[in-house]
Design a protein around this motif. Sequence first.
Motif, PDB file in Angstrom:
ATOM      1  N   TYR A  99       0.849  -1.181   0.000  1.00  0.00           N
ATOM      2  CA  TYR A  99       0.000   0.000   0.000  1.00  0.00           C
ATOM      3  C   TYR A  99       0.892   1.240   0.000  1.00  0.00           C
ATOM      4  N   PRO A 100       0.335   2.409  -0.388  1.00  0.00           N
ATOM      5  CA  PRO A 100       1.138   3.646  -0.399  1.00  0.00           C
ATOM      6  C   PRO A 100       1.785   3.958   0.949  1.00  0.00           C
ATOM      7  N   ASN A 101       1.115   3.563   2.034  1.00  0.00           N
ATOM      8  CA  ASN A 101       1.670   3.834   3.363  1.00  0.00           C
ATOM      9  C   ASN A 101       3.025   3.168   3.547  1.00  0.00           C
ATOM     10  N   LEU A 102       3.202   1.971   2.965  1.00  0.00           N
ATOM     11  CA  LEU A 102       4.477   1.277   3.094  1.00  0.00           C
ATOM     12  C   LEU A 102       5.579   2.021   2.350  1.00  0.00           C
ATOM     13  N   VAL A 103       5.257   2.624   1.237  1.00  0.00           N
ATOM     14  CA  VAL A 103       6.250   3.410   0.485  1.00  0.00           C
ATOM     15  C   VAL A 103       6.755   4.557   1.348  1.00  0.00           C
ATOM     16  N   ARG A 104       5.842   5.202   2.095  1.00  0.00           N
ATOM     17  CA  ARG A 104       6.250   6.309   2.975  1.00  0.00           C
ATOM     18  C   ARG A 104       7.114   5.803   4.130  1.00  0.00           C
ATOM     19  N   GLN A 105       6.755   4.619   4.668  1.00  0.00           N
ATOM     20  CA  GLN A 105       7.542   4.074   5.780  1.00  0.00           C
ATOM     21  C   GLN A 105       8.971   3.735   5.361  1.00  0.00           C
ATOM     22  N   LEU A 106       9.137   3.378   4.077  1.00  0.00           N
ATOM     23  CA  LEU A 106      10.461   2.962   3.595  1.00  0.00           C
ATOM     24  C   LEU A 106      11.149   4.061   2.788  1.00  0.00           C
ATOM     25  N   ALA A 107      10.800   5.303   3.049  1.00  0.00           N
ATOM     26  CA  ALA A 107      11.467   6.419   2.363  1.00  0.00           C
ATOM     27  C   ALA A 107      12.938   6.454   2.751  1.00  0.00           C
ATOM     28  N   ALA A 108      13.789   6.899   1.839  1.00  0.00           N
ATOM     29  CA  ALA A 108      15.234   6.978   2.102  1.00  0.00           C
ATOM     30  C   ALA A 108      15.504   7.781   3.364  1.00  0.00           C
ATOM     31  N   GLY A 109      16.395   7.232   4.215  1.00  0.00           N
ATOM     32  CA  GLY A 109      16.757   7.890   5.462  1.00  0.00           C
ATOM     33  C   GLY A 109      16.011   7.374   6.672  1.00  0.00           C
ATOM     34  N   GLN A 110      14.907   6.654   6.454  1.00  0.00           N
ATOM     35  CA  GLN A 110      14.146   6.095   7.573  1.00  0.00           C
ATOM     36  C   GLN A 110      14.890   4.913   8.176  1.00  0.00           C
TER      37      GLN A 110
END
Length: 685
Positions: A99-110
């Motif tokens: 889901y899109p939420n997972l893309v945000r959780q795995l953003a570079a730097g996280q």
Amino acid sequence: MPASAPVSVRDLPDVGEALAKKLEKLHLHTVWDAALHLPLRYEDETRITAIADAPFNTPCQVQGTVAHCEILFQPRKQLLARIRDASGGEINLRFLHFYPNLVRQLAAGQTVRAIGEIKHGFFGAEMIHPKIRTDTDAPLAESLTPVYPTVAGLAQPTLRRVIAAARARIDDGEVLPEALLAQLKLPPLRQTLERLHRPAPDTAPHLLTDPAFPPRQRLKFDELLAQQLSMRLARHAREQSRARPLHGNGAFGKPFAAALPFALTPAQQRVCAEIRNDLAQARPMRRLLQGDVGSGKTVVAALAALTALEAGDTVQVAVMAPTEILAEQHYHKFHRWFAPLGINTVLLSGRTRKKAKDAAKAGLADGSIRVAVGTHALFQNDMVFCDLGLAIVDEQHRFGVAQRLSLNDKGDNVHQLMMSATPIPRTLAMSFLADLDVSVIDELPPGRTPVRTKLVNCRRRSEVEGMVLHACQHGRQAYWVCPLIEESEALQLQTATETHARLQAALPALNIALIHGRMKAAEKAAVMAAFAAGKTDVLVATTVIEVGVDVPNAALMVIEHAERMGLSQLHQLRGRVGRGAAHSTCVLLFAEPLGEVAKARLKVIYQHTDGFEIARQDLQIRGPGEFLGARQSGAPMLRFADLDSDLHLLEAARQAACELLARHPEAVAAHLARWLGSREAYLQT
């Protein structure tokens, strides 16, 4: 300790209607149900492994910073993120569904934690669909994390919360005597549940799933003990209930036995004596008559019926069979046997015409008809018996509990004789049938010849057709059994109709008939009568001839696609031949490739002819469910114990059940409340 009402899972915090319905799909109704819902496996979230040291193919938890994340579209849409940690190691996290939420959780730097198995991927080491946690400051778990069996829409965190809350609500009291637990070297129940739901970090994962692990042994014993207690209580309740004694005087049985063209075997005589003794008691008989194919159960059933009929001028007998063709076979035999004795016998099935059915119902209601043979039609609500004294249920495992009980309700504590041509392995009888008396016909009538079994690849079909021609030219008859009636593109099996046409073309000199379950009753009866009379050389059939068919001149059985059939069915079909003096053969035609289960079945049926040995090995292959029919439907009755490997625990449970019932009735009530709950009444059927 007195038994208290079990607490419902609906009484737990934050369990609403929607969640309760999902829990019920897992058969979790009470807090004890939830406490006994064990993990499938465990995840180790108690430590973080450096990526550089993380092992392949072993679940582990790593933590790192996302160096790169992108959505790829070749060869299919997927999310790929790469993380690294201070050890210098890197690993890819691959998600095929996201889901899109997972893309945000795995953003570079996280910074994230990932739990899963590391595999060798195209771009290096990777985890496919790992569990992701972004709260990396949270303390590590203090115990291994359980992963439970679940259903759609019920997430692991929710299920863990419910089970933890349930464990907090169960009573802590140990209901079993300490001396018993010490003798069997079993740990306390509270400690058992704690070790299985919250295992310590240093517990070896393989130990937790080892059947010999003491906590698992404790649950197996408790489960078997609950089963034994329930069965014994059911038996005790039956023995305390009253039924009319049916004393036979031999008025029917003696002339019937004298007219038989053969003498009863010692095993048949012994079983008949057991049944006569049961019928004469003032408690309802519940006896299971089992014997191998062709051992002569029907004659014993007929003698049991005659004993009941001798007990009074109005006493009636119902004989119930699972299929119309078997009911018809029984009817023709009973009618032929009983008519000379002046006993009226009627057939009732779904295909009985309305006029005949109305006449039969009237005769049963006024008592002018003494014996009714039929299918499920016998227990319809509008079926009334004048004085039903004995119910005989053939192939009892193929009827539901409710169906058998509804037939029993047609009279006042009707005596019941249940028959099965599927021999029950000893462990199964000790376990699930402990509430019944069991009689075994353990010898075949003289004159039965051993049946040779051959395994033949379907590519050699023409050779088998030659065997059929040879047998028929020498005066014998043959069956050719197919598993389907019409073409199925999904299975692509040879059908009975196709085989009938092919054999007619290949063997024009032979008279070849076809029978299947969709034919009208009169058509089936005519086809069977012609085959029995020797007017037909080959009978092409579906498995409607599995039981009850007795043609001594049939010496060859060909079973199409034998790899698709169960062992019990194969053994039953093979038992249709070898009933005369001629040497008989059973040919099992199979198609490749063969799965492991199919190979195991064919090997067993090829190597063994003894029904009890076949049943024992069948139990190992497919479990107890199909042996027991509807007794085993609904919530599984044995979740932890295995009848083959836990025989020592079953024996211990049987002994303990006697001791507890005699000396610790309060422990019995508490133990059954924990383990069975709402299932106890069902188990007692």
